[in-house]
Design an enzyme around this catalytic site. Structure first.
Site, mmCIF file in Angstrom:
data_model
loop_
_atom_site.group_PDB
_atom_site.id
_atom_site.type_symbol
_atom_site.label_atom_id
_atom_site.label_comp_id
_atom_site.label_asym_id
_atom_site.label_seq_id
_atom_site.Cartn_x
_atom_site.Cartn_y
_atom_site.Cartn_z
ATOM 1 N N THR A 39 0.499 -1.266 0.121
ATOM 2 C CA THR A 39 -0.669 0.406 -0.062
ATOM 3 C C THR A 39 1.228 1.377 -0.098
ATOM 4 O O THR A 39 0.599 2.504 -0.518
ATOM 5 C CB THR A 39 -0.808 0.123 1.437
ATOM 6 O OG1 THR A 39 -0.145 0.025 2.426
ATOM 7 C CG2 THR A 39 -1.924 -1.317 1.465
ATOM 8 N N LEU A 131 13.000 -8.733 6.036
ATOM 9 C CA LEU A 131 13.463 -8.130 7.411
ATOM 10 C C LEU A 131 13.989 -6.421 7.370
ATOM 11 O O LEU A 131 14.166 -6.100 7.838
ATOM 12 C CB LEU A 131 13.067 -8.202 8.571
ATOM 13 C CG LEU A 131 12.907 -9.826 8.436
ATOM 14 C CD1 LEU A 131 13.278 -10.702 9.881
ATOM 15 C CD2 LEU A 131 10.966 -9.929 9.393
ATOM 16 N N SER A 134 18.526 -4.548 4.170
ATOM 17 C CA SER A 134 18.859 -3.122 3.182
ATOM 18 C C SER A 134 18.501 -2.030 3.641
ATOM 19 O O SER A 134 20.431 -1.208 4.233
ATOM 20 C CB SER A 134 19.073 -3.808 1.909
ATOM 21 O OG SER A 134 17.342 -3.508 1.503
ATOM 22 N N ASP A 178 9.723 0.904 4.706
ATOM 23 C CA ASP A 178 11.131 0.446 5.570
ATOM 24 C C ASP A 178 12.087 0.935 6.140
ATOM 25 O O ASP A 178 12.344 1.526 7.582
ATOM 26 C CB ASP A 178 12.154 -0.789 4.520
ATOM 27 C CG ASP A 178 10.900 -1.358 4.167
ATOM 28 O OD1 ASP A 178 9.565 -1.929 3.822
ATOM 29 O OD2 ASP A 178 11.726 -2.199 3.092
HETATM 30 C C1 GLA Z 1 9.113 -3.389 0.403
HETATM 31 C C2 GLA Z 1 9.325 -2.150 -0.288
HETATM 32 C C3 GLA Z 1 8.330 -1.505 0.591
HETATM 33 C C4 GLA Z 1 7.083 -1.753 0.792
HETATM 34 C C5 GLA Z 1 6.427 -3.618 0.798
HETATM 35 C C6 GLA Z 1 5.771 -3.729 0.219
HETATM 36 O O1 GLA Z 1 9.368 -4.066 2.074
HETATM 37 O O2 GLA Z 1 10.228 -2.009 0.113
HETATM 38 O O3 GLA Z 1 8.612 -0.364 0.194
HETATM 39 O O4 GLA Z 1 6.562 -1.560 -0.391
HETATM 40 O O5 GLA Z 1 7.709 -4.022 0.069
HETATM 41 O O6 GLA Z 1 4.348 -3.814 1.674
#
Ligand code: GLA
Length: 391
Positions: A39, A131, A134, A178
Protein backbone atom coordinates in the site's frame (compact mmCIF):
# COMPACT_ATOMS: atom_id res chain seq x y z
CA UNK A 1 23.24 -8.00 24.60
CA UNK A 2 24.16 -4.93 22.57
CA UNK A 3 27.16 -4.27 24.88
CA UNK A 4 28.73 -7.60 24.01
CA UNK A 5 27.97 -7.11 20.32
CA UNK A 6 29.58 -3.67 20.57
CA UNK A 7 32.75 -5.18 22.01
CA UNK A 8 32.78 -7.92 19.42
CA UNK A 9 32.47 -5.38 16.67
CA UNK A 10 35.28 -3.24 18.08
CA UNK A 11 37.47 -6.36 18.20
CA UNK A 12 36.58 -7.15 14.61
CA UNK A 13 37.41 -3.60 13.63
CA UNK A 14 40.82 -3.84 15.27
CA UNK A 15 41.42 -7.18 13.55
CA UNK A 16 40.54 -5.90 10.13
CA UNK A 17 41.88 -2.34 10.28
CA UNK A 18 44.73 -2.57 12.82
CA UNK A 19 43.28 -0.78 15.85
CA UNK A 20 39.94 0.53 17.08
CA UNK A 21 40.99 3.90 18.42
CA UNK A 22 38.34 6.59 18.02
CA UNK A 23 35.85 4.12 16.57
CA UNK A 24 32.15 4.72 17.27
CA UNK A 25 29.51 2.00 17.22
CA UNK A 26 25.96 2.50 15.93
CA UNK A 27 22.83 0.40 15.54
CA UNK A 28 19.84 0.50 13.19
CA UNK A 29 16.95 -1.96 13.54
CA UNK A 30 15.24 -4.23 11.03
CA UNK A 31 11.48 -3.99 10.63
CA UNK A 32 8.41 -6.14 10.33
CA UNK A 33 5.15 -4.94 8.83
CA UNK A 34 2.06 -6.07 10.75
CA UNK A 35 -0.51 -5.03 8.14
CA UNK A 36 -0.78 -2.69 5.14
CA UNK A 37 1.19 -4.52 2.46
CA UNK A 38 1.88 -3.13 -0.99
CA UNK A 39 0.00 0.00 0.00
CA UNK A 40 2.94 2.35 0.57
CA UNK A 41 3.57 3.12 -3.12
CA UNK A 42 -0.19 3.49 -3.58
CA UNK A 43 -0.61 6.34 -1.11
CA UNK A 44 -2.19 4.08 1.52
CA UNK A 45 -1.56 3.26 5.16
CA UNK A 46 1.02 0.88 6.65
CA UNK A 47 1.56 -0.43 10.17
CA UNK A 48 5.14 -1.63 10.65
CA UNK A 49 7.40 -1.71 13.69
CA UNK A 50 11.15 -1.64 14.26
CA UNK A 51 12.76 -4.75 15.73
CA UNK A 52 15.35 -5.25 18.42
CA UNK A 53 17.44 -7.14 15.85
CA UNK A 54 19.20 -5.12 13.20
CA UNK A 55 22.56 -3.94 11.92
CA UNK A 56 25.51 -2.81 14.02
CA UNK A 57 28.22 -0.65 12.50
CA UNK A 58 31.67 0.32 13.85
CA UNK A 59 32.89 3.38 12.00
CA UNK A 60 35.86 5.75 11.93
CA UNK A 61 36.27 8.83 9.81
CA UNK A 62 39.43 8.99 7.70
CA UNK A 63 41.59 11.96 6.76
CA UNK A 64 41.66 10.98 3.10
CA UNK A 65 38.92 10.07 0.61
CA UNK A 66 39.18 6.31 0.94
CA UNK A 67 36.28 4.04 1.89
CA UNK A 68 36.93 0.61 3.35
CA UNK A 69 33.99 -1.67 4.11
CA UNK A 70 33.92 -5.02 5.85
CA UNK A 71 30.92 -7.18 6.85
CA UNK A 72 31.17 -9.89 9.47
CA UNK A 73 28.23 -11.58 7.70
CA UNK A 74 30.08 -11.73 4.37
CA UNK A 75 33.54 -12.63 5.64
CA UNK A 76 34.57 -14.30 2.41
CA UNK A 77 33.93 -11.04 0.62
CA UNK A 78 36.77 -9.40 2.55
CA UNK A 79 37.47 -5.68 2.66
CA UNK A 80 35.82 -3.75 -0.18
CA UNK A 81 37.52 -0.49 -1.08
CA UNK A 82 36.19 2.56 -2.83
CA UNK A 83 36.43 6.34 -2.48
CA UNK A 84 34.00 9.17 -1.80
CA UNK A 85 35.07 10.60 -5.15
CA UNK A 86 33.68 7.59 -6.96
CA UNK A 87 30.22 6.96 -5.56
CA UNK A 88 28.78 4.87 -8.38
CA UNK A 89 26.78 1.66 -8.30
CA UNK A 90 28.93 -1.41 -8.87
CA UNK A 91 27.12 -4.74 -9.15
CA UNK A 92 30.23 -6.61 -7.96
CA UNK A 93 30.41 -4.48 -4.81
CA UNK A 94 27.47 -6.32 -3.18
CA UNK A 95 26.15 -4.84 0.07
CA UNK A 96 28.56 -1.88 -0.03
CA UNK A 97 26.26 -0.30 -2.62
CA UNK A 98 23.90 0.51 0.27
CA UNK A 99 26.27 2.71 2.30
CA UNK A 100 27.73 4.16 -0.90
CA UNK A 101 24.22 4.92 -2.14
CA UNK A 102 23.39 6.84 1.02
CA UNK A 103 26.63 8.86 0.79
CA UNK A 104 25.73 9.66 -2.80
CA UNK A 105 22.19 10.62 -1.77
CA UNK A 106 23.43 13.01 0.94
CA UNK A 107 25.60 14.68 -1.69
CA UNK A 108 22.64 14.94 -4.06
CA UNK A 109 20.77 16.75 -1.29
CA UNK A 110 23.62 19.21 -0.89
CA UNK A 111 25.45 17.60 2.04
CA UNK A 112 28.99 16.84 0.94
CA UNK A 113 30.69 13.77 2.36
CA UNK A 114 34.21 15.22 2.46
CA UNK A 115 36.19 12.33 3.88
CA UNK A 116 36.30 8.59 3.65
CA UNK A 117 35.64 6.13 6.47
CA UNK A 118 36.39 2.62 7.62
CA UNK A 119 33.24 0.66 8.42
CA UNK A 120 32.71 -2.80 9.86
CA UNK A 121 29.14 -4.04 10.04
CA UNK A 122 27.42 -7.01 11.57
CA UNK A 123 23.74 -7.81 11.22
CA UNK A 124 21.59 -10.22 13.18
CA UNK A 125 18.65 -9.90 10.79
CA UNK A 126 18.50 -12.98 8.57
CA UNK A 127 19.73 -11.98 5.09
CA UNK A 128 17.22 -11.66 2.23
CA UNK A 129 14.42 -12.42 4.66
CA UNK A 130 12.23 -9.44 3.91
CA UNK A 131 12.97 -7.86 7.30
CA UNK A 132 14.70 -5.00 5.52
CA UNK A 133 18.36 -5.64 6.14
CA UNK A 134 19.19 -3.28 3.27
CA UNK A 135 17.07 -0.41 4.61
CA UNK A 136 18.70 -1.06 7.98
CA UNK A 137 22.19 -0.60 6.49
CA UNK A 138 21.00 2.56 4.74
CA UNK A 139 19.55 4.16 7.86
CA UNK A 140 22.67 3.08 9.80
CA UNK A 141 24.85 4.89 7.25
CA UNK A 142 22.67 8.01 7.41
CA UNK A 143 22.95 8.02 11.20
CA UNK A 144 26.75 7.72 11.02
CA UNK A 145 27.03 10.52 8.45
CA UNK A 146 24.83 12.83 10.55
CA UNK A 147 27.03 12.16 13.55
CA UNK A 148 30.34 12.57 11.67
CA UNK A 149 29.44 15.76 9.80
CA UNK A 150 26.78 17.37 11.98
CA UNK A 151 24.34 17.42 9.06
CA UNK A 152 21.05 18.92 10.16
CA UNK A 153 18.73 16.09 9.25
CA UNK A 154 15.94 14.52 11.29
CA UNK A 155 15.35 10.77 11.45
CA UNK A 156 12.52 11.27 9.00
CA UNK A 157 14.92 13.03 6.62
CA UNK A 158 17.30 10.07 6.95
CA UNK A 159 14.42 7.77 5.98
CA UNK A 160 13.66 9.84 2.88
CA UNK A 161 17.33 10.13 1.87
CA UNK A 162 17.72 6.36 2.30
CA UNK A 163 14.67 5.67 0.15
CA UNK A 164 16.06 8.07 -2.47
CA UNK A 165 19.31 6.08 -2.40
CA UNK A 166 17.49 2.77 -2.76
CA UNK A 167 15.40 4.09 -5.70
CA UNK A 168 18.03 6.09 -7.57
CA UNK A 169 21.33 4.41 -6.70
CA UNK A 170 20.32 0.78 -6.21
CA UNK A 171 17.46 0.85 -8.72
CA UNK A 172 14.83 -0.70 -6.44
CA UNK A 173 11.59 1.20 -6.79
CA UNK A 174 10.49 0.71 -3.15
CA UNK A 175 8.05 2.85 -1.18
CA UNK A 176 8.84 4.67 2.08
CA UNK A 177 7.67 2.04 4.58
CA UNK A 178 10.91 0.22 5.37
CA UNK A 179 13.22 3.19 5.80
CA UNK A 180 10.54 5.08 7.75
CA UNK A 181 9.80 2.19 10.10
CA UNK A 182 13.51 1.79 10.83
CA UNK A 183 14.44 5.45 11.20
CA UNK A 184 11.34 6.28 13.28
CA UNK A 185 11.09 3.08 15.35
CA UNK A 186 9.87 3.26 18.94
CA UNK A 187 10.09 0.58 21.59
CA UNK A 188 6.92 -1.50 21.98
CA UNK A 189 5.03 0.60 19.44
CA UNK A 190 4.01 0.09 15.84
CA UNK A 191 3.87 3.06 13.49
CA UNK A 192 0.57 3.91 11.82
CA UNK A 193 1.79 5.82 8.79
CA UNK A 194 -0.19 7.52 6.05
CA UNK A 195 2.22 7.25 3.14
CA UNK A 196 0.39 9.97 1.18
CA UNK A 197 1.12 12.67 3.78
CA UNK A 198 3.77 11.05 6.02
CA UNK A 199 1.54 11.77 9.00
CA UNK A 200 2.09 9.09 11.58
CA UNK A 201 1.09 7.93 15.02
CA UNK A 202 2.80 5.58 17.46
CA UNK A 203 0.41 2.87 18.61
CA UNK A 204 1.42 0.84 21.69
CA UNK A 205 1.54 -2.84 20.81
CA UNK A 206 -0.51 -4.27 23.63
CA UNK A 207 -0.79 -7.87 22.60
CA UNK A 208 -1.87 -9.27 25.98
CA UNK A 209 0.24 -12.34 26.46
CA UNK A 210 1.06 -12.79 22.83
CA UNK A 211 4.29 -12.22 20.92
CA UNK A 212 5.38 -11.61 17.37
CA UNK A 213 6.82 -14.75 15.78
CA UNK A 214 8.53 -14.52 12.43
CA UNK A 215 9.04 -17.52 10.18
CA UNK A 216 11.70 -17.10 7.54
CA UNK A 217 10.85 -19.32 4.55
CA UNK A 218 14.48 -19.46 3.38
CA UNK A 219 13.21 -19.32 -0.16
CA UNK A 220 15.96 -17.99 -2.36
CA UNK A 221 15.00 -14.76 -4.07
CA UNK A 222 14.04 -15.40 -7.64
CA UNK A 223 12.01 -13.03 -9.70
CA UNK A 224 11.15 -11.01 -6.59
CA UNK A 225 12.52 -7.63 -7.53
CA UNK A 226 11.21 -7.60 -11.08
CA UNK A 227 7.77 -8.80 -9.93
CA UNK A 228 7.75 -6.00 -7.34
CA UNK A 229 8.32 -3.41 -10.05
CA UNK A 230 5.68 -5.17 -12.19
CA UNK A 231 3.05 -4.81 -9.43
CA UNK A 232 3.92 -1.14 -9.13
CA UNK A 233 3.40 -0.51 -12.81
CA UNK A 234 0.13 -2.47 -12.83
CA UNK A 235 -1.13 -0.16 -10.08
CA UNK A 236 0.11 2.94 -11.88
CA UNK A 237 -1.58 1.88 -15.10
CA UNK A 238 -4.86 1.18 -13.28
CA UNK A 239 -4.68 4.54 -11.50
CA UNK A 240 -4.33 6.29 -14.87
CA UNK A 241 -7.41 4.40 -16.11
CA UNK A 242 -9.42 5.46 -13.05
CA UNK A 243 -8.24 9.06 -13.34
CA UNK A 244 -9.95 9.36 -16.72
CA UNK A 245 -13.22 9.61 -14.79
CA UNK A 246 -12.33 10.06 -11.13
CA UNK A 247 -10.51 12.77 -9.27
CA UNK A 248 -8.10 10.65 -7.26
CA UNK A 249 -4.41 11.22 -6.67
CA UNK A 250 -3.58 7.70 -5.47
CA UNK A 251 -5.32 4.35 -5.05
CA UNK A 252 -5.27 5.12 -1.34
CA UNK A 253 -7.87 7.84 -1.97
CA UNK A 254 -10.48 5.25 -2.99
CA UNK A 255 -13.08 3.79 -0.66
CA UNK A 256 -14.21 0.20 -1.17
CA UNK A 257 -17.54 1.45 -2.59
CA UNK A 258 -15.85 3.83 -5.02
CA UNK A 259 -13.68 0.98 -6.24
CA UNK A 260 -16.64 -1.37 -6.73
CA UNK A 261 -18.65 1.32 -8.55
CA UNK A 262 -15.81 2.27 -10.87
CA UNK A 263 -13.77 -0.88 -11.36
CA UNK A 264 -15.06 -1.30 -14.92
CA UNK A 265 -12.87 1.66 -15.86
CA UNK A 266 -9.90 -0.66 -15.38
CA UNK A 267 -9.54 -2.52 -18.64
CA UNK A 268 -8.02 -5.78 -17.38
CA UNK A 269 -9.31 -8.24 -14.78
CA UNK A 270 -5.78 -8.70 -13.45
CA UNK A 271 -5.34 -4.99 -12.82
CA UNK A 272 -8.80 -4.87 -11.21
CA UNK A 273 -7.66 -7.49 -8.72
CA UNK A 274 -4.43 -5.59 -8.00
CA UNK A 275 -6.42 -2.44 -7.24
CA UNK A 276 -8.95 -4.37 -5.19
CA UNK A 277 -6.11 -5.50 -2.95
CA UNK A 278 -4.60 -2.01 -2.66
CA UNK A 279 -7.95 -0.44 -1.76
CA UNK A 280 -9.24 -3.13 0.62
CA UNK A 281 -5.84 -3.55 2.28
CA UNK A 282 -5.69 0.15 3.00
CA UNK A 283 -9.14 0.04 4.63
CA UNK A 284 -8.16 -3.13 6.55
CA UNK A 285 -5.09 -1.36 7.91
CA UNK A 286 -7.13 1.54 9.27
CA UNK A 287 -9.59 -0.94 10.81
CA UNK A 288 -6.79 -3.06 12.30
CA UNK A 289 -5.26 -0.07 14.06
CA UNK A 290 -8.68 0.86 15.44
CA UNK A 291 -9.12 -2.72 16.64
CA UNK A 292 -5.77 -2.65 18.43
CA UNK A 293 -6.62 0.68 20.05
CA UNK A 294 -9.90 -0.85 21.23
CA UNK A 295 -7.96 -3.83 22.55
CA UNK A 296 -9.80 -6.11 20.15
CA UNK A 297 -6.82 -8.33 19.38
CA UNK A 298 -8.88 -11.05 17.80
CA UNK A 299 -10.28 -8.63 15.21
CA UNK A 300 -6.73 -7.45 14.58
CA UNK A 301 -5.77 -11.09 13.92
CA UNK A 302 -8.72 -11.68 11.57
CA UNK A 303 -7.69 -8.65 9.54
CA UNK A 304 -4.13 -9.99 9.32
CA UNK A 305 -5.51 -13.27 7.97
CA UNK A 306 -7.70 -11.44 5.45
CA UNK A 307 -4.64 -9.44 4.37
CA UNK A 308 -2.80 -12.65 3.56
CA UNK A 309 -5.68 -14.05 1.52
CA UNK A 310 -5.85 -10.85 -0.49
CA UNK A 311 -2.09 -10.87 -1.08
CA UNK A 312 -2.33 -14.51 -2.21
CA UNK A 313 -5.43 -14.33 -4.40
CA UNK A 314 -5.69 -10.78 -5.69
CA UNK A 315 -2.18 -9.39 -5.51
CA UNK A 316 -0.47 -12.74 -6.17
CA UNK A 317 2.75 -12.11 -4.29
CA UNK A 318 2.85 -15.09 -1.92
CA UNK A 319 3.85 -18.41 -3.50
CA UNK A 320 3.80 -21.92 -2.07
CA UNK A 321 6.41 -21.28 0.63
CA UNK A 322 4.67 -18.31 2.24
CA UNK A 323 1.23 -19.89 1.81
CA UNK A 324 2.41 -23.08 3.50
CA UNK A 325 3.94 -21.21 6.43
CA UNK A 326 0.87 -19.02 6.91
CA UNK A 327 -1.77 -21.72 6.41
CA UNK A 328 0.09 -23.96 8.88
CA UNK A 329 0.16 -21.07 11.34
CA UNK A 330 -3.61 -20.59 11.04
CA UNK A 331 -4.16 -24.18 12.19
CA UNK A 332 -2.17 -23.80 15.41
CA UNK A 333 -3.44 -23.24 18.91
CA UNK A 334 -2.92 -19.76 20.34
CA UNK A 335 -2.52 -18.04 16.97
CA UNK A 336 -4.24 -14.66 16.86
CA UNK A 337 -3.36 -13.93 13.23
CA UNK A 338 -0.76 -14.72 10.60
CA UNK A 339 0.23 -13.35 7.20
CA UNK A 340 3.14 -12.82 4.87
CA UNK A 341 5.13 -9.65 5.51
CA UNK A 342 7.21 -7.41 3.25
CA UNK A 343 7.39 -7.63 -0.53
CA UNK A 344 6.48 -11.33 -0.70
CA UNK A 345 7.64 -13.98 -3.20
CA UNK A 346 9.54 -15.62 -0.33
CA UNK A 347 10.87 -13.86 2.74
CA UNK A 348 8.98 -14.10 6.02
CA UNK A 349 5.60 -14.64 7.56
CA UNK A 350 4.54 -12.84 10.72
CA UNK A 351 2.27 -14.42 13.32
CA UNK A 352 0.94 -13.21 16.63
CA UNK A 353 1.00 -16.15 19.00
CA UNK A 354 0.04 -16.61 22.66
CA UNK A 355 3.25 -16.91 24.63
CA UNK A 356 2.53 -20.32 26.12
CA UNK A 357 1.81 -21.79 22.67
CA UNK A 358 4.97 -20.57 20.93
CA UNK A 359 7.07 -23.73 21.39
CA UNK A 360 4.38 -25.93 19.96
CA UNK A 361 3.75 -23.43 17.18
CA UNK A 362 7.39 -23.48 16.10
CA UNK A 363 7.53 -27.26 16.25
CA UNK A 364 4.30 -27.86 14.31
CA UNK A 365 4.67 -25.17 11.67
CA UNK A 366 8.32 -26.19 11.25
CA UNK A 367 7.34 -29.82 10.61
CA UNK A 368 4.54 -29.02 8.17
CA UNK A 369 6.81 -26.63 6.29
CA UNK A 370 9.72 -29.06 6.03
CA UNK A 371 7.45 -31.88 4.93
CA UNK A 372 5.80 -29.85 2.15
CA UNK A 373 8.66 -27.62 0.97
CA UNK A 374 11.62 -29.94 1.47
CA UNK A 375 13.82 -27.56 3.47
CA UNK A 376 13.43 -25.94 6.87
CA UNK A 377 12.06 -22.56 7.89
CA UNK A 378 13.72 -20.54 10.69
CA UNK A 379 11.73 -19.00 13.52
CA UNK A 380 12.39 -15.82 15.48
CA UNK A 381 10.44 -14.51 18.45
CA UNK A 382 11.12 -10.81 18.09
CA UNK A 383 10.98 -7.75 20.28
CA UNK A 384 9.85 -4.31 19.11
CA UNK A 385 12.56 -1.72 19.58
CA UNK A 386 13.74 1.84 19.02
CA UNK A 387 15.09 3.45 15.87
CA UNK A 388 18.79 4.07 15.10
CA UNK A 389 21.21 4.95 17.88
CA UNK A 390 24.83 5.40 18.84
CA UNK A 391 25.85 2.78 21.38
C1 GLA B 1 9.07 -3.86 0.26
C2 GLA B 1 9.25 -2.38 -0.06
C3 GLA B 1 8.25 -1.53 0.72
C4 GLA B 1 6.82 -2.06 0.56
C5 GLA B 1 6.76 -3.56 0.78
C6 GLA B 1 5.41 -4.14 0.46
O1 GLA B 1 9.41 -4.12 1.59
O2 GLA B 1 10.56 -1.97 0.23
O3 GLA B 1 8.36 -0.19 0.32
O4 GLA B 1 6.32 -1.71 -0.70
O5 GLA B 1 7.74 -4.26 0.02
O6 GLA B 1 4.45 -3.66 1.34
Amino acid sequence: MSESIKQRLLDEFANVFGDAEGVEVYFAPGRVNLIGEHTDYNGGHVFPCALTIGTYGAARKRNDKKLRFYSVNFEAFGVVESTVENLVYDKDASWTNYPKGVMWAFEQKGMKVECGMDLVIYGNIPNSSGLSSSASVEVLTGTILRDFYGFEVSNQDIALISQFAENQFNGVNCGIMDQFAIAMGKKDCAIFLDTATLEYEYVPLKLDNAKIVIACTNKKRGLGDSKYNERRSECEEALAELQKELEVKTLGDLSEEQFEDNKALIQSKVRQRRVKHAVYENVRTVKAVEALQNQDISLFGELMNASHKSLAEDYEVTGVELDTAVEAAWQQKGVIGARMTGAGFGGCSVSIVQEDCIDEFVKNVGEIYLEKIGYAADFYVVGVGDGPMKL
